[in-house]
Write a protein that holds these residues in place. Structure first.
Motif, PDB file in Angstrom:
ATOM      1  N   LEU A  41      30.772  48.634  37.116  1.00  0.00           N
ATOM      2  CA  LEU A  41      30.842  47.266  37.634  1.00  0.00           C
ATOM      3  C   LEU A  41      31.756  46.399  36.783  1.00  0.00           C
ATOM      4  CD1 LEU A  41      27.158  46.513  38.688  1.00  0.00           C
ATOM      5  CD2 LEU A  41      29.172  46.391  40.162  1.00  0.00           C
ATOM      6  N   ALA A  42      31.865  46.732  35.510  1.00  0.00           N
ATOM      7  CA  ALA A  42      32.732  45.961  34.615  1.00  0.00           C
ATOM      8  C   ALA A  42      34.171  46.471  34.647  1.00  0.00           C
ATOM      9  CB  ALA A  42      32.185  46.007  33.192  1.00  0.00           C
ATOM     10  N   ILE A  43      34.348  47.783  34.617  1.00  0.00           N
ATOM     11  CA  ILE A  43      35.696  48.362  34.515  1.00  0.00           C
ATOM     12  C   ILE A  43      36.550  48.000  35.717  1.00  0.00           C
ATOM     13  CG2 ILE A  43      36.960  50.552  34.557  1.00  0.00           C
ATOM     14  CD1 ILE A  43      34.876  51.708  32.705  1.00  0.00           C
ATOM     15  N   GLY A  44      35.963  47.957  36.894  1.00  0.00           N
ATOM     16  CA  GLY A  44      36.743  47.674  38.099  1.00  0.00           C
ATOM     17  C   GLY A  44      37.401  46.310  38.103  1.00  0.00           C
ATOM     18  N   ILE A  45      36.908  45.380  37.304  1.00  0.00           N
ATOM     19  CA  ILE A  45      37.502  44.038  37.249  1.00  0.00           C
ATOM     20  C   ILE A  45      38.963  44.109  36.826  1.00  0.00           C
ATOM     21  CG2 ILE A  45      37.378  41.798  36.067  1.00  0.00           C
ATOM     22  CD1 ILE A  45      34.371  42.167  35.896  1.00  0.00           C
ATOM     23  N   SER A  46      39.302  45.104  36.024  1.00  0.00           N
ATOM     24  CA  SER A  46      40.664  45.206  35.509  1.00  0.00           C
ATOM     25  C   SER A  46      41.690  45.372  36.624  1.00  0.00           C
ATOM     26  CB  SER A  46      40.770  46.390  34.537  1.00  0.00           C
ATOM     27  OG  SER A  46      40.534  47.614  35.209  1.00  0.00           O
ATOM     28  N   GLU A  47      41.286  45.970  37.740  1.00  0.00           N
ATOM     29  CA  GLU A  47      42.226  46.203  38.835  1.00  0.00           C
ATOM     30  C   GLU A  47      42.802  44.885  39.370  1.00  0.00           C
ATOM     31  OE1 GLU A  47      43.247  49.061  39.997  1.00  0.00           O
ATOM     32  OE2 GLU A  47      41.945  50.372  38.804  1.00  0.00           O
ATOM     33  N   SER A  48      42.023  43.824  39.302  1.00  0.00           N
ATOM     34  CA  SER A  48      42.469  42.533  39.826  1.00  0.00           C
ATOM     35  C   SER A  48      42.994  41.612  38.734  1.00  0.00           C
ATOM     36  CB  SER A  48      41.308  41.841  40.556  1.00  0.00           C
ATOM     37  OG  SER A  48      40.781  42.655  41.569  1.00  0.00           O
ATOM     38  N   VAL A  49      42.404  41.673  37.567  1.00  0.00           N
ATOM     39  CA  VAL A  49      42.680  40.670  36.556  1.00  0.00           C
ATOM     40  C   VAL A  49      44.018  40.890  35.853  1.00  0.00           C
ATOM     41  CG1 VAL A  49      41.620  41.778  34.538  1.00  0.00           C
ATOM     42  CG2 VAL A  49      41.501  39.297  34.789  1.00  0.00           C
ATOM     43  N   TYR A  50      44.550  42.112  35.879  1.00  0.00           N
ATOM     44  CA  TYR A  50      45.799  42.360  35.161  1.00  0.00           C
ATOM     45  C   TYR A  50      46.983  41.619  35.782  1.00  0.00           C
ATOM     46  CZ  TYR A  50      44.698  45.465  31.333  1.00  0.00           C
ATOM     47  OH  TYR A  50      44.259  45.949  30.130  1.00  0.00           O
ATOM     48  N   PHE A  51      46.922  41.335  37.061  1.00  0.00           N
ATOM     49  CA  PHE A  51      47.969  40.518  37.671  1.00  0.00           C
ATOM     50  C   PHE A  51      47.948  39.110  37.095  1.00  0.00           C
ATOM     51  CE2 PHE A  51      47.331  43.883  40.798  1.00  0.00           C
ATOM     52  CZ  PHE A  51      48.640  44.222  41.123  1.00  0.00           C
ATOM     53  N   ALA A  52      46.735  38.595  36.866  1.00  0.00           N
ATOM     54  CA  ALA A  52      46.609  37.263  36.273  1.00  0.00           C
ATOM     55  C   ALA A  52      47.035  37.274  34.808  1.00  0.00           C
ATOM     56  CB  ALA A  52      45.170  36.768  36.408  1.00  0.00           C
ATOM     57  N   ILE A  53      46.794  38.371  34.111  1.00  0.00           N
ATOM     58  CA  ILE A  53      47.241  38.472  32.713  1.00  0.00           C
ATOM     59  C   ILE A  53      48.753  38.315  32.633  1.00  0.00           C
ATOM     60  CG2 ILE A  53      47.473  40.055  30.753  1.00  0.00           C
ATOM     61  CD1 ILE A  53      44.769  41.244  31.535  1.00  0.00           C
ATOM     62  N   VAL A  54      49.461  38.997  33.525  1.00  0.00           N
ATOM     63  CA  VAL A  54      50.922  38.938  33.525  1.00  0.00           C
ATOM     64  C   VAL A  54      51.409  37.554  33.917  1.00  0.00           C
ATOM     65  CG1 VAL A  54      52.993  39.814  34.682  1.00  0.00           C
ATOM     66  CG2 VAL A  54      51.201  41.406  33.955  1.00  0.00           C
ATOM     67  N   ASP A  55      50.840  36.990  34.969  1.00  0.00           N
ATOM     68  CA  ASP A  55      51.320  35.719  35.508  1.00  0.00           C
ATOM     69  C   ASP A  55      50.861  34.538  34.667  1.00  0.00           C
ATOM     70  OD1 ASP A  55      52.335  33.745  37.127  1.00  0.00           O
ATOM     71  OD2 ASP A  55      50.728  33.866  38.603  1.00  0.00           O
ATOM     72  N   GLN A  56      49.540  34.372  34.562  1.00  0.00           N
ATOM     73  CA  GLN A  56      48.993  33.194  33.892  1.00  0.00           C
ATOM     74  C   GLN A  56      48.999  33.323  32.370  1.00  0.00           C
ATOM     75  OE1 GLN A  56      45.147  32.163  35.580  1.00  0.00           O
ATOM     76  NE2 GLN A  56      45.716  33.094  37.544  1.00  0.00           N
ATOM     77  N   GLY A  57      48.689  34.511  31.871  1.00  0.00           N
ATOM     78  CA  GLY A  57      48.576  34.675  30.429  1.00  0.00           C
ATOM     79  C   GLY A  57      49.902  34.811  29.721  1.00  0.00           C
ATOM     80  N   LEU A  58      50.768  35.688  30.225  1.00  0.00           N
ATOM     81  CA  LEU A  58      52.041  35.961  29.557  1.00  0.00           C
ATOM     82  C   LEU A  58      53.199  35.177  30.145  1.00  0.00           C
ATOM     83  CD1 LEU A  58      51.724  39.845  29.174  1.00  0.00           C
ATOM     84  CD2 LEU A  58      51.218  38.079  27.464  1.00  0.00           C
ATOM     85  N   GLY A  59      53.007  34.604  31.335  1.00  0.00           N
ATOM     86  CA  GLY A  59      54.086  33.865  31.967  1.00  0.00           C
ATOM     87  C   GLY A  59      55.252  34.746  32.372  1.00  0.00           C
ATOM     88  N   LYS A  60      54.972  35.966  32.734  1.00  0.00           N
ATOM     89  CA  LYS A  60      56.004  36.919  33.131  1.00  0.00           C
ATOM     90  C   LYS A  60      55.992  37.096  34.651  1.00  0.00           C
ATOM     91  CE  LYS A  60      57.071  38.224  28.862  1.00  0.00           C
ATOM     92  NZ  LYS A  60      58.428  38.055  28.273  1.00  0.00           N
ATOM     93  N   PRO A  61      57.089  37.564  35.215  1.00  0.00           N
ATOM     94  CA  PRO A  61      57.089  37.863  36.647  1.00  0.00           C
ATOM     95  C   PRO A  61      56.149  39.016  36.957  1.00  0.00           C
ATOM     96  CG  PRO A  61      59.109  38.652  35.618  1.00  0.00           C
ATOM     97  CD  PRO A  61      58.397  37.806  34.588  1.00  0.00           C
ATOM     98  N   VAL A  62      55.705  39.105  38.198  1.00  0.00           N
ATOM     99  CA  VAL A  62      54.703  40.096  38.565  1.00  0.00           C
ATOM    100  C   VAL A  62      55.198  41.520  38.324  1.00  0.00           C
ATOM    101  CG1 VAL A  62      55.442  40.251  40.974  1.00  0.00           C
ATOM    102  CG2 VAL A  62      53.052  40.719  40.377  1.00  0.00           C
ATOM    103  N   GLU A  63      56.523  41.724  38.333  1.00  0.00           N
ATOM    104  CA  GLU A  63      57.064  43.057  38.091  1.00  0.00           C
ATOM    105  C   GLU A  63      56.750  43.561  36.685  1.00  0.00           C
ATOM    106  OE1 GLU A  63      59.261  41.047  41.284  1.00  0.00           O
ATOM    107  OE2 GLU A  63      58.829  40.525  39.187  1.00  0.00           O
ATOM    108  N   PHE A  64      56.428  42.641  35.774  1.00  0.00           N
ATOM    109  CA  PHE A  64      56.146  43.026  34.393  1.00  0.00           C
ATOM    110  C   PHE A  64      54.873  43.858  34.287  1.00  0.00           C
ATOM    111  CE2 PHE A  64      54.789  42.329  29.971  1.00  0.00           C
ATOM    112  CZ  PHE A  64      55.973  42.621  29.305  1.00  0.00           C
TER     113      PHE A  64
END
Length: 206
Positions: free
Chosen positions: A2-25
């Motif tokens: 139940l916890a591990i599956g969150i990563s499938e969605s949240v990594y897009f936000a890490i790239v966009d909101q957290g690192l400020g990189k384009p989604v291709e990153f």
């Protein structure tokens, strides 16, 4: 799961909101995760031979939890390290769990056992992917990341306390090696031992 599956969605936000990189990153992070998986995959077989299948499981959970926690940072090197750790922990967990199921389950039950394992691990993961996607759209992405890290850390503690290696489990799940010595008789001086060899279907008295 139940916890591990969150990563499938949240990594897009890490790239966009957290690192400020384009989604291709996200492809770069995926490559780092793959490097961690390869390094762990190379070493886990040798590790299992030394420790058994169960002892690495809490450490795998702990490494994944640490990777998730590091991914809350907005600094690229920290996120890269967290992604590498996350990628390294997953194959260790999967190899250990599938190996222990295979070795400790009788051959005629392995199909049903693996089906049950896939059900009880896959369904929670799918639910957490959905929940993670909803959470990221409603709250700061760091909140589901911390929740993921805490959930996996709880699994690490639980597995460290509950999982135990048998003294010798190498024969479990192998129907060809079943030797049972059963004492027969009530008089210790006249007691005999029946050695049942299920492989040959023979009974020998000595």
């Amino acid at each position: 799961m139940l916890a591990i599956g969150i990563s499938e969605s949240v990594y897009f936000a890490i790239v966009d909101q957290g690192l400020g990189k384009p989604v291709e990153f996200i492809g770069v992070l995926g490559a780092l995760q793959g490097v961690g998986a390869i390094l762990a995959g190379i070493t886990i077989t040798a590790l299992i031979r030394r420790t058994g299948e169960l002892r690495p499981v809490p450490w795998a959970f702990a490494v994944i939890a640490l990777g998730a926690l590091l991914s809350t940072s907005s600094r690229l090197p920290v996120v890269a390290a967290g992604t590498l750790l996350f990628g390294a922990g997953l194959p260790v967990l999967i190899v250990c769990l599938t190996t222990v199921i295979q070795r400790r389950t009788p051959g005629e039950l392995q199909g049903r056992t693996f089906t049950a394992f896939e059900l009880f691990s896959g369904v929670p993961q799918l639910l957490s992917i959905l929940g993670g996607a909803v959470a990221v759209s409603l709250v700061d992405y760091r909140i589901p990341l911390v929740a993921m890290a805490l959930g996996i850390a709880a699994a690490a503690v639980y597995s460290a306390l509950r999982l135990r290696e048998d003294a010798d489990s190498s024969h479990l799940g192998d129907p060809a090696v079943v030797d049972l010595e059963v004492p027969v008789g009530t008089d210790a001086l006249q007691q005999t031992t029946v050695v049942a060899d299920e492989q040959q279907g023979s009974v020998v008295r000595r």
